[in-house]
Design an enzyme around this catalytic site. Structure first.
Site, PDB file in Angstrom:
ATOM      1  N   TRP A  12       0.819  -1.222   0.000  1.00  0.00           N
ATOM      2  CA  TRP A  12       0.000   0.000   0.000  1.00  0.00           C
ATOM      3  C   TRP A  12       0.848   1.265   0.000  1.00  0.00           C
ATOM      4  CZ3 TRP A  12      -4.617  -0.899   3.937  1.00  0.00           C
ATOM      5  CH2 TRP A  12      -5.507  -1.840   3.371  1.00  0.00           C
ATOM      6  N   LYS A  13       2.153   1.126   0.214  1.00  0.00           N
ATOM      7  CA  LYS A  13       3.038   2.301   0.276  1.00  0.00           C
ATOM      8  C   LYS A  13       2.476   3.298   1.292  1.00  0.00           C
ATOM      9  CE  LYS A  13       4.523   1.143  -4.342  1.00  0.00           C
ATOM     10  NZ  LYS A  13       5.035   1.578  -5.639  1.00  0.00           N
ATOM     11  N   SER A 215       3.318  -2.280 -12.095  1.00  0.00           N
ATOM     12  CA  SER A 215       2.087  -2.125 -12.876  1.00  0.00           C
ATOM     13  C   SER A 215       1.351  -3.443 -13.103  1.00  0.00           C
ATOM     14  CB  SER A 215       2.385  -1.423 -14.209  1.00  0.00           C
ATOM     15  OG  SER A 215       2.892  -0.109 -13.974  1.00  0.00           O
ATOM     16  N   GLY A 236       1.325  -2.654  -6.248  1.00  0.00           N
ATOM     17  CA  GLY A 236       1.141  -1.347  -5.621  1.00  0.00           C
ATOM     18  C   GLY A 236      -0.262  -0.825  -5.856  1.00  0.00           C
ATOM     19  N   GLY A 237      -0.422   0.015  -6.867  1.00  0.00           N
ATOM     20  CA  GLY A 237      -1.682   0.712  -7.124  1.00  0.00           C
ATOM     21  C   GLY A 237      -2.903  -0.189  -7.158  1.00  0.00           C
TER      22      GLY A 237
HETATM   23  P1  13P Z   1       2.663  -0.468  -8.953  1.00  0.00           P
HETATM   24  O1  13P Z   1       1.940  -1.792  -8.936  1.00  0.00           O
HETATM   25  O2  13P Z   1       1.813   0.679  -8.516  1.00  0.00           O
HETATM   26  O3  13P Z   1       3.382  -0.250 -10.245  1.00  0.00           O
HETATM   27  O4  13P Z   1       3.800  -0.569  -7.808  1.00  0.00           O
HETATM   28  C1  13P Z   1       4.660  -1.662  -7.815  1.00  0.00           C
HETATM   29  C2  13P Z   1       5.426  -1.690  -6.540  1.00  0.00           C
HETATM   30  O5  13P Z   1       6.308  -0.881  -6.318  1.00  0.00           O
HETATM   31  C3  13P Z   1       5.056  -2.697  -5.548  1.00  0.00           C
HETATM   32  O6  13P Z   1       5.993  -2.774  -4.524  1.00  0.00           O
END
Ligand code: 13P
Length: 256
Positions: A12-13, A215, A236-237
Site C-alpha cells: 500500500w506504500k 504495474s 502497488g496501485g
Molecule cells: P505499482 O503496482 O503501482 O506499479 O507498484 C509496484 C510496486 O512498487 C510494488 O511494490
C-alpha cells in the site's frame, strides 16, 4: 514440477488512514473468503497494522511490514524493529524496495543486514531488486539484478535462503502503467533463481518464490504467472481497491 503456491502481496506504500484500511478489509475478506491455492499478503502503513490485524483475524490474509531497521532495538528514533512487526501481527516484511533505495538511500549493505535480522527474528523477508531504465538500456539489467540478489543473500545458510522471497521490480515499470513483458520478466526471474541456486543449491532455488512487481493488475497477472519462474506479484496501485485486488488474487489461484 513447480509446487510453489502463488503469492500475491499488496504494497500500500504511504496510502490509507485506518478508517479506509478497515473498510477495505471488510470488503476484501468477503470477496476472497474460501479462496484456495494462493497466498495473500497485505503490507499497509505501520499505523494501519492494528486495525487490519483485527479485521483479518481468522482469515488467511497475512500482514507484512513495508520496512524495518537493521538493528534489533535501541536508540534509533523513528525506526521500527523486526520484533515490533512480529508483535503487530506481521509474518513478512518488504526490504530494499526501490523507493527506499532511490529516495531514502538504502544500500545493498543495509538491505543485507535487514534481510539477515528479519530471518533471525522469524519474519519472511521479501527482498526487492530491479534496475533503472538507464541500466536496462545500457544492457546491464541482468548483471545489476544478479549483483543485488547476491549481495542481499550473502552469508545466509541454505535453510535461511529457503525462507526468503525475492521480488523483481524494474523501476521503470513501477507506477508507470508500463509492465515488463512476461518474457522480459521471466528472463530476469529465472536469472534470480539461477543466482539462488549458485548461492544455496538447487533445492533452495526450487523452493524460493520469485515475484514480479511493476504495474501488475488483473489484466496482466495471468500472463505473468504462466511464466515458469514467476510465482506471484508485488502489487502497488492495484492493491488499494478491494474489488480490484480481490479479482487479481482470484486470477492468480493455482488452476486445479
Ligand atoms: P505499482 O503496482 O503501482 O506499479 O507498484 C509496484 C510496486 O512498487 C510494488 O511494490
Amino acid at each position: 514440477m513447480n509446487t510453489r503456491t502463488p503469492l500475491i502481496a499488496g504494497n500500500w506504500k504511504m496510502n490509507k488512514l485506518t478508517g479506509a484500511a478497515s473498510a477495505f478489509a471488510r470488503e476484501f475478506k468477503t470477496l476472497v473468503a474460501g479462496l484456495m491455492g494462493v497466498d495473500v499478503l497485505i503490507c499497509p502503513p505501520f499505523t494501519c497494522l492494528a486495525a487490519l490485524r483485527e479485521e483479518f483475524r481468522d482469515t488467511p490474509v497475512g500482514l507484512g511490514g513495508q520496512n524495518m531497521f537493521y538493528e534489533p532495538d535501541g536508540a534509533y528514533t523513528g525506526e521500527v524493529s523486526a520484533e515490533m512487526l512480529l508483535d503487530a501481527g506481521c509474518a513478512a516484511v518488504i526490504l530494499g524496495h526501490s523507493e527506499r533505495r532511490e529516495i531514502i538511500g538504502e544500500t545493498d549493505e543495509i538491505v543485507r543486514r535487514k534481510t539477515r535480522l528479519a530471518l533471525q527474528t522469524g519474519l519472511r523477508p521479501i527482498v526487492c531488486v530491479g534496475e533503472t531504465l538507464a541500466v536496462r538500456e545500457a544492457g546491464r539489467a541482468a548483471v545489476h539484478v544478479r549483483d543485488q540478489t547476491e549481495s542481499a543473500l550473502a552469508g545466509l545458510s541454505g535453510e535461511e535462503v529457503r525462507r526468503v522471497t525475492v521480488a523483481y521490480e524494474p523501476i521503470w515499470a513501477i507506477g508507470t502503467g508500463r509492465t515488463a513483458t512476461a518474457a522480459d520478466a521471466q528472463e530476469i526471474c529465472s536469472l534470480i533463481r539461477a543466482t539462488i541456486a549458485s548461492l544455496a543449491g538447487g533445492g533452495a532455488a526450487a523452493e524460493v518464490r520469485v515475484l514480479y512487481g511493476g504495474s501488475v493488475k488483473a489484466a496482466n497477472i495471468a500472463e505473468l504467472l504462466q511464466a515458469g519462474d514467476i510465482d506471484g506479484a508485488l502489487v502497488g496501485g492495484a492493491s488499494l481497491q478491494a474489488a480490484e485486488f480481490a479479482e487479481l488474487v482470484r486470477l492468480a489461484r493455482v488452476r486445479t
